[in-house]
Design a protein around this motif. Structure first.
Motif, mmCIF file in Angstrom:
data_model
loop_
_atom_site.group_PDB
_atom_site.id
_atom_site.type_symbol
_atom_site.label_atom_id
_atom_site.label_comp_id
_atom_site.label_asym_id
_atom_site.label_seq_id
_atom_site.Cartn_x
_atom_site.Cartn_y
_atom_site.Cartn_z
ATOM 1 N N ALA A 178 -7.922 3.360 -2.346
ATOM 2 C CA ALA A 178 -7.499 4.319 -3.373
ATOM 3 C C ALA A 178 -8.605 5.327 -3.675
ATOM 4 N N ILE A 179 -9.876 4.874 -3.637
ATOM 5 C CA ILE A 179 -10.971 5.832 -3.866
ATOM 6 C C ILE A 179 -11.009 6.841 -2.716
ATOM 7 N N GLY A 180 -10.843 6.349 -1.488
ATOM 8 C CA GLY A 180 -10.841 7.253 -0.333
ATOM 9 C C GLY A 180 -9.703 8.251 -0.390
ATOM 10 N N ILE A 181 -8.515 7.772 -0.736
ATOM 11 C CA ILE A 181 -7.338 8.652 -0.793
ATOM 12 C C ILE A 181 -7.515 9.668 -1.942
ATOM 13 N N ARG A 225 3.381 0.716 -1.218
ATOM 14 C CA ARG A 225 4.289 -0.140 -0.431
ATOM 15 C C ARG A 225 3.671 -1.536 -0.236
ATOM 16 N N ILE A 226 2.372 -1.589 0.020
ATOM 17 C CA ILE A 226 1.710 -2.887 0.207
ATOM 18 C C ILE A 226 1.747 -3.690 -1.098
ATOM 19 N N VAL A 227 1.429 -3.018 -2.204
ATOM 20 C CA VAL A 227 1.455 -3.706 -3.510
ATOM 21 C C VAL A 227 2.852 -4.267 -3.768
ATOM 22 N N ASP A 228 3.869 -3.447 -3.548
ATOM 23 C CA ASP A 228 5.246 -3.876 -3.839
ATOM 24 C C ASP A 228 5.696 -4.990 -2.887
ATOM 25 N N VAL A 264 -2.664 7.561 -7.420
ATOM 26 C CA VAL A 264 -2.568 7.075 -6.043
ATOM 27 C C VAL A 264 -1.727 5.822 -5.982
ATOM 28 N N VAL A 265 -1.996 4.873 -6.881
ATOM 29 C CA VAL A 265 -1.324 3.571 -6.802
ATOM 30 C C VAL A 265 -1.323 2.901 -8.171
ATOM 31 N N ARG A 266 -0.274 2.112 -8.405
ATOM 32 C CA ARG A 266 -0.221 1.306 -9.623
ATOM 33 C C ARG A 266 -0.082 -0.152 -9.250
ATOM 34 N N LEU A 267 -1.033 -0.955 -9.718
ATOM 35 C CA LEU A 267 -0.985 -2.390 -9.418
ATOM 36 C C LEU A 267 0.024 -3.084 -10.307
#
Ligand SMILES: NC(=O)c1ccc[n+]([C@@H]2O[C@H](COP(=O)([O-])OP(=O)(O)OC[C@H]3O[C@@H](n4cnc5c(N)ncnc54)[C@H](O)[C@@H]3O)[C@@H](O)[C@H]2O)c1
Length: 445
Positions: A422-425, A146-149, A442-445
């Motif tokens: 992302a490493i923590g998650i 959500r933050i990336v988007d 986890v996430v896609r930049l």
């Protein structure tokens, strides 16, 4: 060397104070117009970090660049304490949107509970403003995406306050790596050990709940994963982790809701007396009626659901291998970090509160292959004795003073914040599932 009196930095210009500016304005009205406006910041989350480091101490450390114009917290009593500590003139709110609309800040500093950062970061960007987030930037995969988007959609700029990049030993290591002193990096071993005072403190607070902190892999290790990403200068690809709760939570011999009211005070080896701190009493105990939150919560509460012992492996895109561990119940505190490279090795030992050492010493040993070791201390100029060894002062100036250069790439924005979280998650997901987790899950930049 003679200083060029005409080439003032912005800092020096501001230091002359009002008299100097008025004098300059009388001589040349254009000079006064050239004085840059201060950044108007609002703070959401007025606990200890928001009201001291980013509150009172921000005014002390970067007051020539910043005005605090609004305070917000869900706890109406705590935001009132922060308002008082800041001199009583800054307006206080319990509603975020209401604050932003009323005080119209330039930037918002987010210092709430970890799991709520993402909401305020996104909301700030949706208001057309640039957020500054305390670490960790987020604690869940959905939040990261959500933050990336939101950043893509709004085009706003985010700063993440990774002050551990500004620690003297961390900076020295970055300099050595950039200078190629140990050649190509092969692997890093990072051991973090927290003692029964500092380490235990995470389990007294909301940090002991995964839903609030994302475990210590998001909360505490976000500093270390960010340092690793910055030193290694590459992206993490996959994470395998294991964790166990050994010392706190259900493992305790007895329990109560909190220390202050506990019938087992005398029997408990980790009893903590919050009443001895006026600051803690004002900021937390006097505000308990509003939210029922105990700052001196019992370490042995059954609801604690995060490990205190972690073992993590991370593989990077440039093939560097990382082995990381965190132990939050050690008899002494510090860090041991090792960098193995094609031409040598760096050993870092940060001594914090160890029975046999002067507190807060740091030793860095550089050993080039077939040569003697060289032991160096981190630059003493960088070792001021307060607020994380001066790191907090340095990061504030880097964020707010436009005249500060960044030769070591210490500024941390969206990508740094996302990759650390992302490493923590991925780490806690690996603990939960027993499998290796890829960052792209986890996430896609
Ligand atoms: N970089 C560092 O060295 C460092 C050091 C300490 C804390 N931190 C970070 O700072 C943040 C705050 O930590 P702290 O120690 O001040 O915790 P704290 O518990 O003292 O303060 C958190 C505050 O957030 C408020 N809050 C909770 N949920 C909220 C919501 N939804 N909306 C508005 N306010 C809300 C609470 O009432 C409380 O006042 C954390 O994210 C922590 O990780 C960073």
């Amino acid at each position: 060397m003679q200083q060029d009196q005409t080439a003032w930095t912005r800092r020096e210009f501001c230091r002359v104070g009002a008299m100097g500016i008025v004098g300059a304005a009388l001589a040349d009205p254009r000079a006064a117009l050239a004085a840059p406006a201060k950044t108007r910041v609002a703070i959401v989350g007025t606990g200890i970090r928001g009201s001291t480091t980013w509150g009172m101490n921000l005014v002390r450390d970067a007051g020539e660049f910043v005005d605090i114009v609004g305070l917000c917290d869900v706890n109406p009593d705590r935001v009132e304490v922060a308002r008082r500590w800041l001199g009583g003139a800054v307006p206080a709110f319990t509603g975020f949107d209401e604050m932003v609309r009323a005080v119209r800040p330039d930037r918002v500093i987010v210092t709430t509970v970890d799991a709520t950062h993402a909401d305020y970061v996104c909301r700030t960007m949706d208001f057309g403003l640039d957020p500054i987030s305390e670490k960790p930037l987020c604690t869940q995969a959905e939040q990261a995406q959500r933050i990336v988007d939101t950043e893509k959609r709004t085009g706003r700029r985010l700063d993440v306050t990774f002050n551990a990049r500004h620690e003297a030993s961390a900076m020295k290591v970055k300099e050595l790596l950039l200078a190629g002193e140990i050649g190509d990096l092969y692997s890093v071993n990072y051991e973090e050990f927290l003692d029964l005072d500092h380490g235990a403190s995470y389990f007294r607070r909301w940090h002991g709940l995964k839903q609030a902190s994302g475990t210590l892999l998001c909360h505490k290790a976000s500093h270390h994963f960010d340092q690793l990403n910055w030193w290694i200068d590459s992206d993490p690809v996959e994470v395998t982790a294991r964790g166990r709760l050994n010392r706190y939570g259900v493992n305790g011999p007895q329990r109560h809701a909190n220390c202050r009211l506990c019938p087992h005070k005398k029997a408990c080896d980790l009893y903590w007396d919050i009443t001895s701190s006026k600051q803690m009493m004002e900021l937390y105990v006097d505000c308990e009626d509003q939210d029922g939150y105990f700052r001196d919560g019992c370490l042995y509460r059954r609801e604690i659901n995060i490990p205190d012992t972690y073992s993590v492996q991370v593989t990077y895109a440039n093939h560097v291998l990382v082995t990381y561990s965190l132990n939050a119940a050690a008899p002494y505190e510090g860090q041991a970090i090792v960098f193995n490279g094609s031409k040598g090795r760096i050993d870092v030992r940060n001594y914090n509160r160890q029975p046999w050492q002067v507190p807060h010493e740091s030793e860095i040993r550089l050993t080039r292959s077939f040569k003697d070791s060289v032991v160096m201390a981190a630059d003493p100029q960088r070792g001021e004795s307060f607020e994380h060894g001066g790191a907090d002062q340095r990061i504030k100036r880097m964020i707010f003073d436009p005249g500060v250069a960044d030769p070591l790439a210490q500024r941390a924005g969206l990508k740094a914040g996302i990759m650390s979280s992302a490493i923590g998650i991925a780490g806690y997901t690996s603990i939960d599932t027993g499998r290796t987790v890829r960052i792209e899950e986890v996430v896609r930049l």
